[in-house]
Write a protein that holds these residues in place. Structure first.
Motif, PDB file in Angstrom:
ATOM      1  N   PRO A 260     -16.890  10.112  68.074  1.00 25.05           N
ATOM      2  CA  PRO A 260     -16.842  10.179  66.610  1.00 25.05           C
ATOM      3  C   PRO A 260     -16.132  11.414  66.061  1.00 25.05           C
ATOM      4  N   SER A 261     -16.074  12.489  66.826  1.00 24.44           N
ATOM      5  CA  SER A 261     -15.350  13.670  66.347  1.00 24.44           C
ATOM      6  C   SER A 261     -13.854  13.390  66.205  1.00 24.44           C
ATOM      7  N   SER A 262     -13.323  12.459  67.023  1.00 25.74           N
ATOM      8  CA  SER A 262     -11.899  12.116  66.910  1.00 25.74           C
ATOM      9  C   SER A 262     -11.625  11.366  65.606  1.00 25.74           C
ATOM     10  N   VAL A 263     -12.632  10.649  65.112  1.00 27.11           N
ATOM     11  CA  VAL A 263     -12.495   9.967  63.819  1.00 27.11           C
ATOM     12  C   VAL A 263     -12.356  11.007  62.711  1.00 27.11           C
ATOM     13  N   LEU A 264     -13.151  12.067  62.793  1.00 25.43           N
ATOM     14  CA  LEU A 264     -13.103  13.123  61.784  1.00 25.43           C
ATOM     15  C   LEU A 264     -11.762  13.856  61.788  1.00 25.43           C
ATOM     16  N   ARG A 265     -11.097  13.884  62.936  1.00 29.17           N
ATOM     17  CA  ARG A 265      -9.800  14.573  63.038  1.00 29.17           C
ATOM     18  C   ARG A 265      -8.620  13.669  62.736  1.00 29.17           C
ATOM     19  N   ALA A 266      -8.848  12.365  62.633  1.00 32.03           N
ATOM     20  CA  ALA A 266      -7.751  11.403  62.499  1.00 32.03           C
ATOM     21  C   ALA A 266      -7.047  11.519  61.151  1.00 32.03           C
ATOM     22  N   ASP A 267      -5.730  11.290  61.146  1.00 37.48           N
ATOM     23  CA  ASP A 267      -4.972  11.264  59.885  1.00 37.48           C
ATOM     24  C   ASP A 267      -5.438  10.094  59.022  1.00 37.48           C
TER      25      ASP A 267
ATOM     26  N   GLY B 204     -24.596  17.267  64.095  1.00 36.57           N
ATOM     27  CA  GLY B 204     -23.531  17.762  63.241  1.00 36.57           C
ATOM     28  C   GLY B 204     -22.795  16.633  62.538  1.00 36.57           C
ATOM     29  N   PRO B 205     -21.627  16.918  61.967  1.00 39.22           N
ATOM     30  CA  PRO B 205     -20.859  15.893  61.240  1.00 39.22           C
ATOM     31  C   PRO B 205     -20.526  14.668  62.088  1.00 39.22           C
ATOM     32  N   ALA B 206     -20.163  14.862  63.359  1.00 33.17           N
ATOM     33  CA  ALA B 206     -19.838  13.718  64.221  1.00 33.17           C
ATOM     34  C   ALA B 206     -21.071  12.853  64.459  1.00 33.17           C
ATOM     35  N   GLY B 207     -22.228  13.483  64.587  1.00 37.09           N
ATOM     36  CA  GLY B 207     -23.455  12.725  64.784  1.00 37.09           C
ATOM     37  C   GLY B 207     -23.829  11.905  63.568  1.00 37.09           C
ATOM     38  N   ARG B 208     -23.634  12.475  62.390  1.00 34.52           N
ATOM     39  CA  ARG B 208     -23.931  11.732  61.161  1.00 34.52           C
ATOM     40  C   ARG B 208     -22.987  10.543  61.007  1.00 34.52           C
ATOM     41  N   LEU B 209     -21.718  10.743  61.353  1.00 39.85           N
ATOM     42  CA  LEU B 209     -20.759   9.639  61.292  1.00 39.85           C
ATOM     43  C   LEU B 209     -21.137   8.558  62.306  1.00 39.85           C
ATOM     44  N   LEU B 210     -21.573   8.970  63.490  1.00 39.69           N
ATOM     45  CA  LEU B 210     -21.968   8.010  64.521  1.00 39.69           C
ATOM     46  C   LEU B 210     -23.160   7.179  64.051  1.00 39.69           C
ATOM     47  N   ASP B 211     -24.149   7.816  63.448  1.00 39.56           N
ATOM     48  CA  ASP B 211     -25.307   7.075  62.947  1.00 39.56           C
ATOM     49  C   ASP B 211     -24.893   6.029  61.919  1.00 39.56           C
ATOM     50  N   ARG B 212     -23.968   6.408  61.044  1.00 41.76           N
ATOM     51  CA  ARG B 212     -23.501   5.469  60.017  1.00 41.76           C
ATOM     52  C   ARG B 212     -22.762   4.299  60.655  1.00 41.76           C
ATOM     53  N   ALA B 213     -21.924   4.596  61.658  1.00 45.41           N
ATOM     54  CA  ALA B 213     -21.163   3.538  62.330  1.00 45.41           C
ATOM     55  C   ALA B 213     -22.091   2.611  63.112  1.00 45.41           C
TER      56      ALA B 213
ATOM     57  N   ASP C  99     -37.380   4.157  76.173  1.00 40.45           N
ATOM     58  CA  ASP C  99     -37.049   2.845  76.736  1.00 40.45           C
ATOM     59  C   ASP C  99     -35.921   2.172  75.950  1.00 40.45           C
ATOM     60  N   ALA C 100     -34.997   2.982  75.455  1.00 42.37           N
ATOM     61  CA  ALA C 100     -33.888   2.477  74.635  1.00 42.37           C
ATOM     62  C   ALA C 100     -33.054   1.455  75.399  1.00 42.37           C
ATOM     63  N   ARG C 101     -32.631   0.417  74.701  1.00 44.28           N
ATOM     64  CA  ARG C 101     -31.761  -0.584  75.319  1.00 44.28           C
ATOM     65  C   ARG C 101     -30.326  -0.068  75.428  1.00 44.28           C
ATOM     66  N   VAL C 102     -29.962   0.879  74.581  1.00 39.64           N
ATOM     67  CA  VAL C 102     -28.600   1.418  74.599  1.00 39.64           C
ATOM     68  C   VAL C 102     -28.645   2.938  74.688  1.00 39.64           C
ATOM     69  N   MET C 103     -27.829   3.487  75.578  1.00 39.47           N
ATOM     70  CA  MET C 103     -27.661   4.930  75.705  1.00 39.47           C
ATOM     71  C   MET C 103     -26.235   5.278  75.315  1.00 39.47           C
ATOM     72  N   LEU C 104     -26.084   6.253  74.431  1.00 33.92           N
ATOM     73  CA  LEU C 104     -24.769   6.719  74.019  1.00 33.92           C
ATOM     74  C   LEU C 104     -24.508   8.065  74.667  1.00 33.92           C
ATOM     75  N   VAL C 105     -23.385   8.179  75.363  1.00 30.88           N
ATOM     76  CA  VAL C 105     -23.058   9.391  76.106  1.00 30.88           C
ATOM     77  C   VAL C 105     -21.795  10.005  75.513  1.00 30.88           C
ATOM     78  N   GLY C 106     -21.927  11.223  74.986  1.00 31.75           N
ATOM     79  CA  GLY C 106     -20.792  11.945  74.439  1.00 31.75           C
ATOM     80  C   GLY C 106     -20.293  13.015  75.390  1.00 31.75           C
ATOM     81  N   GLU C 107     -19.528  13.935  74.849  1.00 32.45           N
ATOM     82  CA  GLU C 107     -18.891  14.959  75.675  1.00 32.45           C
ATOM     83  C   GLU C 107     -19.818  16.133  75.955  1.00 32.45           C
ATOM     84  N   GLN C 108     -20.127  16.902  74.905  1.00 33.09           N
ATOM     85  CA  GLN C 108     -20.937  18.108  75.024  1.00 33.09           C
ATOM     86  C   GLN C 108     -21.482  18.454  73.641  1.00 33.09           C
TER      87      GLN C 108
END
Length: 219
Positions: free
Chosen positions: A191-198, A79-88, A56-65
């Motif tokens: 969040p994976s784009s954050v990991l790839r960002a310069d 994975g790494p993107a998920g851990r970064l997302l949790d922190r954000a 019954d989550a108030r927010v749903m987060l939808v990623g790519e695959q």
């Protein structure tokens, strides 16, 4: 001999519709999705990676695959993107444990540089995302979130159409009809784009800023 143009296997029809159960909760959906052959991606992936989180989550987060680790573990955003997302999310004021996370496409699409080598992520096509649409529609109908956070271009195109551009609407609250239901959506980057960002720190702070808009919307 099949008639020309007639699907010869379930995946040739490019729709998960026949595999989605008519009734039952998220557990029933997850069990059914494990056997999905709605598109050819199931052939190479280890398993279906279904959504996970508070029913019954108030927010749903939808990623790519799913990525490589998600495909191996059978859970989204581990994975790494998920851990970064949790922190954000936590920094923005949203408890990750109270969210529901899923992907527009439930199987890992990848290529290999050489046989036996590391599996390299390959973006799913619009046709593959559309094939998976019935699963996402079923998740939305059961969870009934107050807000959908759209993570990146593939998820945005799956939900909002092929003209979606994340850079044009990120951090903006949208109201649209999605799979026959009025929804509120907040697009941002994956969040994976954050990991790839310069400028990784700058990209991370941009993601947090967008998620703070989501948090205010839910407050």
């Amino acid at each position: 001999m099949p008639v020309t143009g007639e699907p010869t296997a379930p995946e040739d029809a490019y729709t998960a519709e026949p595999f989605v159960p008519a009734r039952g909760g998220l557990a029933a959906l997850r069990r059914a999705a494990a056997g999905c052959r709605g598109c050819p991606l199931h052939r190479d992936a280890t398993r279906t990676v279904f959504g996970q989180g508070t029913p019954d989550a108030r927010v749903m987060l939808v990623g790519e695959q799913p990525g490589d680790q998600e495909d191996r573990q059978g859970r989204p955003f581990v994975g790494p993107a998920g851990r970064l997302l949790d922190r954000a999310l936590a920094e923005a004021g949203i408890d990750p444990a109270e969210a529901y996370v899923t992907n527009a496409v439930k199987h890992f699409k990848f290529t290999r540089a050489e046989p036996g080598k590391r599996r390299i992520h390959k973006a799913p096509s619009l046709r593959e995302a559309a094939a998976c649409g019935p699963w996402l529609a079923a998740e939305l109908a059961l969870v009934e979130p107050e807000l959908i956070v759209v993570l990146g271009a593939t998820a945005g195109k799956a939900l909002l159409g092929s003209s979606f551009r994340v850079g044009e609407v990120r951090g903006t609250l949208l109201e649209r009809e999605i799979h026959g239901r009025p929804e509120r959506l907040l697009p941002t980057v994956h969040p994976s784009s954050v990991l790839r960002a310069d400028d990784r720190e700058g990209a991370y702070q941009g993601l947090v800023a967008d998620l703070k808009v989501a948090a205010r919307t839910l407050s």
